[in-house]
Design a protein around this motif. Structure first.
Motif, mmCIF file in Angstrom:
data_model
loop_
_atom_site.group_PDB
_atom_site.id
_atom_site.type_symbol
_atom_site.label_atom_id
_atom_site.label_comp_id
_atom_site.label_asym_id
_atom_site.label_seq_id
_atom_site.Cartn_x
_atom_site.Cartn_y
_atom_site.Cartn_z
ATOM 1 N N ASN A 55 0.700 -1.263 -0.034
ATOM 2 C CA ASN A 55 -0.038 0.011 0.073
ATOM 3 C C ASN A 55 0.923 1.289 -0.039
ATOM 4 O OD1 ASN A 55 1.029 -0.307 2.829
ATOM 5 N ND2 ASN A 55 -0.941 0.093 3.701
ATOM 6 N N ASP A 56 2.039 1.130 -0.550
ATOM 7 C CA ASP A 56 2.958 2.314 -0.420
ATOM 8 C C ASP A 56 3.615 2.424 -2.130
ATOM 9 O OD1 ASP A 56 4.814 4.534 -0.609
ATOM 10 O OD2 ASP A 56 5.382 4.100 1.685
ATOM 11 N N HIS A 57 3.524 2.816 -2.978
ATOM 12 C CA HIS A 57 3.949 2.725 -4.198
ATOM 13 C C HIS A 57 5.479 3.246 -4.398
ATOM 14 C CE1 HIS A 57 3.157 7.118 -3.972
ATOM 15 N NE2 HIS A 57 3.887 7.393 -4.939
ATOM 16 N N ARG A 58 5.944 3.864 -3.237
ATOM 17 C CA ARG A 58 7.337 4.254 -3.256
ATOM 18 C C ARG A 58 8.261 2.876 -2.928
ATOM 19 N NH1 ARG A 58 6.896 8.689 1.318
ATOM 20 N NH2 ARG A 58 5.467 6.862 1.961
ATOM 21 N N VAL A 59 7.588 1.954 -2.700
ATOM 22 C CA VAL A 59 8.435 0.584 -2.425
ATOM 23 C C VAL A 59 8.005 -0.498 -3.410
ATOM 24 C CG1 VAL A 59 8.780 1.064 0.088
ATOM 25 C CG2 VAL A 59 7.006 -0.340 -0.801
ATOM 26 N N ILE A 87 3.499 -13.196 -5.205
ATOM 27 C CA ILE A 87 3.708 -11.833 -5.860
ATOM 28 C C ILE A 87 2.626 -11.063 -5.050
ATOM 29 C CG2 ILE A 87 3.214 -10.411 -8.092
ATOM 30 C CD1 ILE A 87 3.363 -13.004 -9.807
ATOM 31 N N TYR A 88 3.323 -9.771 -4.768
ATOM 32 C CA TYR A 88 2.766 -8.830 -4.148
ATOM 33 C C TYR A 88 2.693 -7.654 -4.815
ATOM 34 C CZ TYR A 88 4.633 -11.750 -0.249
ATOM 35 O OH TYR A 88 4.626 -12.920 0.597
ATOM 36 N N ASP A 93 -5.266 2.782 -1.371
ATOM 37 C CA ASP A 93 -6.680 3.191 -1.430
ATOM 38 C C ASP A 93 -7.139 3.972 -2.594
ATOM 39 O OD1 ASP A 93 -6.925 2.158 1.259
ATOM 40 O OD2 ASP A 93 -6.355 3.984 2.453
ATOM 41 N N ASN A 94 -6.321 4.744 -3.141
ATOM 42 C CA ASN A 94 -6.624 5.502 -4.339
ATOM 43 C C ASN A 94 -6.239 4.685 -5.684
ATOM 44 O OD1 ASN A 94 -4.090 5.943 -3.892
ATOM 45 N ND2 ASN A 94 -4.048 8.256 -4.266
ATOM 46 N N TRP A 95 -5.612 3.812 -5.318
ATOM 47 C CA TRP A 95 -5.080 3.161 -6.791
ATOM 48 C C TRP A 95 -5.128 1.536 -6.437
ATOM 49 C CZ3 TRP A 95 -5.474 4.762 -11.400
ATOM 50 C CH2 TRP A 95 -4.787 3.875 -12.379
ATOM 51 N N LYS A 96 -6.171 0.872 -7.047
ATOM 52 C CA LYS A 96 -6.283 -0.627 -7.004
ATOM 53 C C LYS A 96 -5.453 -1.455 -7.916
ATOM 54 C CE LYS A 96 -8.524 -0.088 -3.333
ATOM 55 N NZ LYS A 96 -8.079 -0.596 -2.016
ATOM 56 N N GLU A 169 3.326 -3.046 -11.581
ATOM 57 C CA GLU A 169 3.690 -2.231 -10.463
ATOM 58 C C GLU A 169 3.842 -3.242 -8.980
ATOM 59 O OE1 GLU A 169 0.983 1.511 -10.375
ATOM 60 O OE2 GLU A 169 -0.138 -0.411 -10.960
ATOM 61 N N ILE A 170 4.934 -4.333 -9.655
ATOM 62 C CA ILE A 170 5.027 -5.368 -8.462
ATOM 63 C C ILE A 170 6.059 -4.784 -7.374
ATOM 64 C CG2 ILE A 170 6.199 -7.695 -8.119
ATOM 65 C CD1 ILE A 170 5.514 -8.216 -11.107
#
Length: 233
Positions: A55-59, A87-88, A93-96, A169-170
């Motif tokens: 839940n954090d696109h930065r990682v 796979i994770y 919340d704003n991008w599924k 976006e893995i």
């Protein structure tokens, strides 16, 4: 919502640890990880850094926008026997995980840059269609042996408009398996053969058949050399 995600992560990890003690091949020093393209600073190396927060696109890794195809490749350096793949995928919340629909996983002895899907062995295909969403955490059985693991997509998510193209976006990928010729959670050597089922240790059908044919041929040669009649076996 965040507390629920944490509970989900812990439950999943406990389940994974209970059933999957194979080596995580993605963490090997000899494993090289690459993306078809890289968006800004969201690097391929993020997928095996041990941080499986989604839940954090930065990682998370991220391929470029407006591409016809996107892939993530793991090069193990030589063929390995695979058991399962975890796979994770990015899920905020704003991008599924819209962009994760209809991805597929291939195994190959040819890298993604030089191969197409007809030259690989398919391990998994996601058949999710709009507006449904695939799971953002997946455990995929994949009992195959190859040097390269390729997660690929050509899916263009309608939620991306006005951007177009396929995007991955893995956040993390875990590939559990053993060296060829080994089996079981502690990667024991196959017994009585060079290749066996990675979970049961049962010798592969091809190897057993080859062994029987070789034994039969030796028996026939022995009979001929000994002057006995040539018989079929």
């Amino acid at each position: 919502m965040k507390n629920f995600q944490l509970v989900l992560y812990f439950a999943y990890f406990i389940g994974v640890l209970a059933v999957n003690a194979f080596e995580n091949l993605s963490k090997r020093n000899t494993t090289a990880i690459s993306l078809s393209s890289t968006y800004e600073n969201y690097l391929a190396t993020f997928v095996n850094d041990g941080d499986n927060i989604t839940n954090d696109h930065r990682v998370c890794s991220h391929t470029e926008l407006n591409k016809d195809k996107a892939w993530l490749q793991l090069d193990f350096g030589k063929p390995y026997s695979i058991n399962t793949i975890n796979i994770y995928y990015r899920n905020e919340d704003n991008w599924k995980p819209y962009r994760f629909r209809q991805f597929y996983i291939d195994m190959s002895d040819i890298p993604a840059t030089l191969s197409n899907t007809s030259e690989r062995t398919r391990c998994y295909t996601d058949n999710t269609t709009y507006p449904d969403l695939p799971p953002f955490i997946m455990e995929v059985p994949c009992k195959l042996t190859a040097r390269y693991l390729i997660v690929e997509t050509t899916y263009d998510a309608p939620e991306d408009d006005p951007n177009t193209g396929a995007i991955l976006e893995i956040c993390e990928i875990e590939v559990f398996g053993c060296e060829v010729g080994e089996y079981g959670a502690d990667c024991k050597s196959c017994i009585g053969c060079q290749v066996c089922d990675i979970t049961s240790g049962i010798c592969s059908t091809f190897f057993v058949l080859e062994l029987k044919i070789s034994k039969c041929m030796l028996q026939r040669i022995g009979r001929i050399d000994g002057g006995e009649d040539n018989q079929a076996y």
